[in-house]
Design a protein around this motif. Structure first.
Motif, PDB file in Angstrom:
ATOM      1  N   GLY A 257      -7.197   5.766   7.942  1.00 61.70           N
ATOM      2  CA  GLY A 257      -7.144   6.618   9.132  1.00 61.70           C
ATOM      3  C   GLY A 257      -5.849   6.435   9.903  1.00 61.70           C
ATOM      4  O   GLY A 257      -5.493   7.264  10.737  1.00 61.70           O
ATOM      5  N   PHE A 258      -5.138   5.344   9.624  1.00 61.59           N
ATOM      6  CA  PHE A 258      -3.812   5.175  10.224  1.00 61.59           C
ATOM      7  C   PHE A 258      -2.788   5.741   9.250  1.00 61.59           C
ATOM      8  O   PHE A 258      -2.847   5.442   8.063  1.00 61.59           O
ATOM      9  N   PRO A 259      -1.851   6.587   9.725  1.00 62.89           N
ATOM     10  CA  PRO A 259      -0.911   7.207   8.789  1.00 62.89           C
ATOM     11  C   PRO A 259       0.027   6.187   8.158  1.00 62.89           C
ATOM     12  O   PRO A 259       0.848   5.579   8.843  1.00 62.89           O
ATOM     13  N   ILE A 260      -0.129   5.994   6.851  1.00 62.30           N
ATOM     14  CA  ILE A 260       0.780   5.115   6.102  1.00 62.30           C
ATOM     15  C   ILE A 260       0.744   5.549   4.648  1.00 62.30           C
ATOM     16  O   ILE A 260      -0.298   6.017   4.167  1.00 62.30           O
ATOM     17  N   ALA A 261       1.856   5.405   3.973  1.00 64.88           N
ATOM     18  CA  ALA A 261       1.966   5.770   2.564  1.00 64.88           C
ATOM     19  C   ALA A 261       2.895   4.784   1.886  1.00 64.88           C
ATOM     20  O   ALA A 261       3.634   4.059   2.554  1.00 64.88           O
ATOM     21  N   ALA A 262       2.847   4.772   0.553  1.00 67.25           N
ATOM     22  CA  ALA A 262       3.764   3.893  -0.174  1.00 67.25           C
ATOM     23  C   ALA A 262       4.129   4.507  -1.507  1.00 67.25           C
ATOM     24  O   ALA A 262       3.339   5.250  -2.095  1.00 67.25           O
TER      25      ALA A 262
END
Ligand SMILES: *Cc1c(COP(=O)(O)O)cnc(C)c1O
Length: 409
Positions: A257-262
């Protein structure tokens, strides 16, 4: 609770690129959500496969608030402890040796595609530029990623598109073999197409693509933005297929739910994105990484993945039962808790009607195009909540079927 904040305000102050439901959610706990009027919903959408630990998970709240007390943001001019710790965990749990953090799926794919182009420029000069992607694939909405995506309707009407992109039919190894060449620098695919209608790759196709990418020295990019972090019942879907990509992108469920990507890749390939070649202001910020650490630590556990498999069987069986009883589905497909119910020909193109009816019956779900109902609940959803959601889905289905006055089976 009366409120001047209503759905009508959306049309007055928001760009109309979305058409959200009439109800406005205000609170969530586990797999339940409440709207402004206090109506309760079972959540089979999880924010489009994002809230993988459900709403209001105590450990996520703790990680977020503890990190908020110490350090929010420093930019990538400095590194930070949560980012390094999360990168270490991702390296330890996957094929990857190097990690690049971003804030959204599109940005992770943008980084992957730029990496592939840069590798080709460094190794082979200027002719190796072709990117092969697949019809109905989805890779995000930046102009590069949406042009690579396999639905022209999403990228048309914005002027000249980035060049060098080829689209091929998904799961067609013969067409792929004919198209790939020394000029191909990368192939990007979802192991299980999400937005495109919940279409899994066949083992034969995915293994064949891998072999041909090796032969022509093209990078194989797996877009696991939707399938990653336990969604399919495996930590990453590539582990199910037993086919290892060169680059993998992950977002949606990663932050719960927290915007993060990798973007994950090998040490050798990572060298090509050398100092100054790419970047992001927020990528790998301490808040997002601290939250994602809890998600990853929870969902790489065999116990959590076993729950995904068990709930998957329960959901699939329930959808099949409803489908048979009302003759509305022609097929249930997908993996883990990323399942699609394909509408039977008599209900072709009416996915949004079912979706609206479901919301009215107290169930949040999704569509994937106009033919497929999509179900992506929390990966921690309980047996009881899943059963209740299925009951509400059946009520919604009865509404649509009765309204259509369609003959029952
Ligand atoms: C959602 C999605 C994206 C885009 O992610 P954003 O966070 O919306 O940019 C890319 N690829 C796949 C497979 C997705 O499902």
């Amino acid at each position: 609770m009366p409120s001047s904040i209503t759905r009508a305000l959306f049309d007055e102050v928001m760009v109309p690129n979305y058409n959200p439901s009439a109800m406005i959610p205000v609170r969530g706990q586990g797999s339940r959500v409440w709207d402004q009027q206090g109506n309760e919903y079972i959540d089979f959408s999880a924010g489009i496969a994002v809230n993988s630990l459900g709403h209001g998970h105590p450990q996520l709240n703790q990680a977020l608030t503890e990190q908020a007390q110490s350090l929010w943001h420093v930019s990538n001019i400095f590194t930070n402890e949560p980012a390094l710790k999360l990168a270490q965990t991702l390296v330890d749990s996957t094929f990857a040796e190097r990690v690049y953090f971003a804030n959204s799926g599109a940005e992770a794919n943008e980084a992957a595609l730029k990496l592939a182009r840069r590798v080709a420029v460094n190794r082979a000069g200027t002719d190796k530029t072709q990117i092969i992607a697949f019809d109905n694939g989805f890779h995000g909405r930046t102009f590069f990623t949406v042009s690579v995506g396999g639905q022209a309707a999403y990228s048309d009407g914005f002027g000249p598109k980035p060049a060098g992109i080829t689209h091929l039919p998904f799961n067609d190894l013969v067409a792929f073999e004919q198209a790939i060449s020394e000029r191909t620098c990368a192939v990007i695919m979802e192991p299980l197409q999400g937005e495109g209608g919940i279409v899994p790759a066949t083992h034969e196709f995915i293994a064949g693509v891998r072999a041909l990418c090796h032969q022509y020295q093209a990078l194989l990019i797996f877009d696991e933005v939707q399938t990653g972090v336990g969604r399919t019942g495996h930590f990453y879907a590539y582990q199910h297929f037993g086919v290892v990509p060169d680059v993998l992108t992950t977002a949606k469920g990663l932050g719960g739910g927290f915007p993060i990507a990798a973007m994950l890749t090998t040490a050798e390939l990572a060298e090509h994105l050398n100092f100054g070649s790419h970047g992001s202001t927020y990528g790998g910020n301490p808040l997002g990484c601290a939250v994602a650490q809890v998600v990853v630590d929870t969902l790489k556990q065999p116990m959590a993945l076993a729950n995904v498999q068990a709930r998957s069987q329960q959901l699939r069986a329930g959808l099949e039962r409803i489908g048979q009883r009302y003759g509305i589905f022609s097929e249930i497909r997908g993996m883990g808790l990323l399942l699609g119910a394909v509408l039977a020909p008599a209900y072709a193109g009416r996915a949004r009607d079912f979706w609206e009816s479901a919301t009215e019956a107290g169930l949040m779900c999704l569509v994937a195009g106009s033919q497929v109902l999509r179900f992506t609940p929390s990966l921690l959803i309980t047996h009881a909540d899943l059963e209740l959601g299925l009951q509400r889905l059946e009520l919604a289905v009865q509404q649509v079927v009765n309204a259509a006055n369609a003959p029952r089976k």
